[in-house]
Design a protein around this motif. Structure first.
Motif, short mmCIF file in Angstrom:
data_model
loop_
_atom_site.label_atom_id
_atom_site.label_comp_id
_atom_site.label_asym_id
_atom_site.label_seq_id
_atom_site.Cartn_x
_atom_site.Cartn_y
_atom_site.Cartn_z
N SER A 1 46.72 -14.28 4.11
CA SER A 1 45.11 -15.24 4.38
C SER A 1 43.99 -14.00 4.49
CB SER A 1 45.14 -16.05 5.41
OG SER A 1 46.13 -17.24 5.26
N TRP A 2 42.78 -14.37 3.97
CA TRP A 2 41.67 -13.58 4.69
C TRP A 2 40.94 -14.59 5.18
CZ3 TRP A 2 40.81 -8.59 4.26
CH2 TRP A 2 41.80 -7.74 3.37
N VAL A 3 40.11 -13.99 6.35
CA VAL A 3 39.32 -15.07 6.94
C VAL A 3 38.31 -14.04 7.44
CG1 VAL A 3 38.84 -16.11 9.18
CG2 VAL A 3 41.11 -16.43 8.13
N VAL B 1 38.84 -17.60 4.00
CA VAL B 1 38.12 -17.29 2.65
C VAL B 1 38.94 -17.45 1.54
CG1 VAL B 1 37.31 -15.27 1.62
CG2 VAL B 1 36.64 -15.43 4.01
N ALA B 2 40.40 -17.05 1.79
CA ALA B 2 41.26 -17.07 0.72
C ALA B 2 42.85 -17.18 1.03
CB ALA B 2 41.17 -16.27 -0.35
N TYR C 1 35.67 -8.79 8.10
CA TYR C 1 36.74 -9.60 7.20
C TYR C 1 38.37 -9.38 7.84
CZ TYR C 1 33.41 -11.10 3.71
OH TYR C 1 32.44 -11.53 2.89
N TYR C 2 38.97 -10.34 8.10
CA TYR C 2 40.37 -10.13 8.72
C TYR C 2 41.46 -10.58 7.71
CZ TYR C 2 37.72 -10.23 13.33
OH TYR C 2 37.03 -9.94 14.30
N CYS C 3 42.62 -10.04 7.55
CA CYS C 3 43.59 -10.52 6.93
C CYS C 3 44.58 -11.12 8.15
CB CYS C 3 44.64 -9.40 6.32
SG CYS C 3 45.11 -7.92 7.01
N TRP D 1 46.86 -11.09 13.10
CA TRP D 1 45.85 -10.73 12.60
C TRP D 1 45.58 -9.23 12.60
CZ3 TRP D 1 41.32 -14.48 11.80
CH2 TRP D 1 41.82 -15.78 12.00
N GLY D 2 44.90 -8.90 11.57
CA GLY D 2 44.48 -7.35 11.68
C GLY D 2 43.25 -7.09 12.65
N GLN D 3 42.74 -5.77 12.69
CA GLN D 3 41.57 -5.66 13.50
C GLN D 3 40.36 -5.79 12.63
OE1 GLN D 3 43.19 -3.23 11.45
NE2 GLN D 3 41.27 -2.20 10.49
N GLY D 4 40.33 -6.19 11.53
CA GLY D 4 39.17 -6.53 10.80
C GLY D 4 38.43 -5.17 9.92
N THR D 5 37.81 -5.50 9.19
CA THR D 5 36.94 -4.50 8.29
C THR D 5 35.53 -5.01 7.96
OG1 THR D 5 36.74 -2.83 6.57
CG2 THR D 5 37.80 -4.98 5.93
#
Lengths: 113, 115
Positions: free
Chosen positions: B35-37, B48-49, B94-96, B105-109
């Motif tokens: 997922s993307w959030v 998001v997707a 944006y997080y994956c 979760w990732g740390q985000g970009t």
């Protein structure tokens, strides 16, 4: 789309005291397989979200047992039995039953009085 | 250790394009939906997707349909988000996240759309 409504949006709590967050969905979150895909996330200041509870009441690995989730149908609750300083942050519920889209609540900000 | 690391965020002008990447490690990437959030400044989380394990099924939130495309490369353990026709309202972290239940979760970009 399923609307997730959290209350309160702001929750000042005293250290050591309990806290409770409500999450209501606009439709029942019971899926055809019998599961209820309602999850809770914690986002501490400056950090990424972290899942705390999945499918209403199952704690993720490493989550302290002072966190508990309950509820059914359209009404759900996240409880913290005794708030600690590290619990400060924003808490979100999310539904994964009626998709797309996957939808989050607005978030509840927990802070120390 | 299970880990997701996003990259590719930048400052981009309205109407521009960007490709976000998410590198996965510590688990069998090809076994999970991904997922993307996103999170706009000072706002809540927005899905998001999503993409199925083999890439055959994809879902996007209405506000990005026709502009964003999620994809994956299981051989490279990587998730992507191609973002075209960017708007100011796409400005966000944006997080994956792993799986439909978003257990990791990732740390985000950070993506900033501004002239």
């Amino acid at each position: 789309d399923v609307v997730m409504t959290q209350s309160p949006l702001s929750l000042p709590v005293t250290l050591g005291q309990p806290a409770s967050i409500s999450c209501r969905s606009s439709q029942s979150l019971v899926y055809s397989d019998g599961n209820t895909y309602l999850h809770w996330f914690q986002q501490r200041p400056g950090q990424s979200p972290r899942r705390l509870i999945y499918k209403v009441s199952n704690r993720d690995s490493g989550v302290p047992d002072r966190f508990s989730g309950s509820g059914s149908g359209t009404d759900f609750t996240l409880k913290i039995s005794r708030v600690e300083a590290e619990d400060v942050g924003i808490y979100y519920c999310m539904q994964g039953t009626h998709w797309p889209p996957w939808t989050f609540g607005q978030g509840t900000k927990v802070e120390i009085k | 250790e299970v880990q997701l690391v996003e990259s590719g965020g930048a400052l981009v002008q309205p109407g521009g394009s960007l490709r976000l990447s998410c590198a996965a490690s510590g688990f069998t990437f090809s076994s999970y939906w991904m997922s993307w959030v996103r999170q706009a400044p000072g706002k809540g989380l927005e899905w998001v997707a999503n993409i199925k394990q083999d890439g055959s099924v994809k879902y996007h939130v209405d506000s990005v349909k026709g502009r964003f495309t999620i994809s994956r490369d299981n051989a490279e353990n990587s998730l992507f988000l191609q973002m075209n026709s960017l708007r100011a309202e796409d400005t966000a972290v944006y997080y994956c996240a792993r799986a439909l239940s978003m257990d990791v979760w990732g740390q985000g970009t950070t993506v900033t759309v501004s002239s």
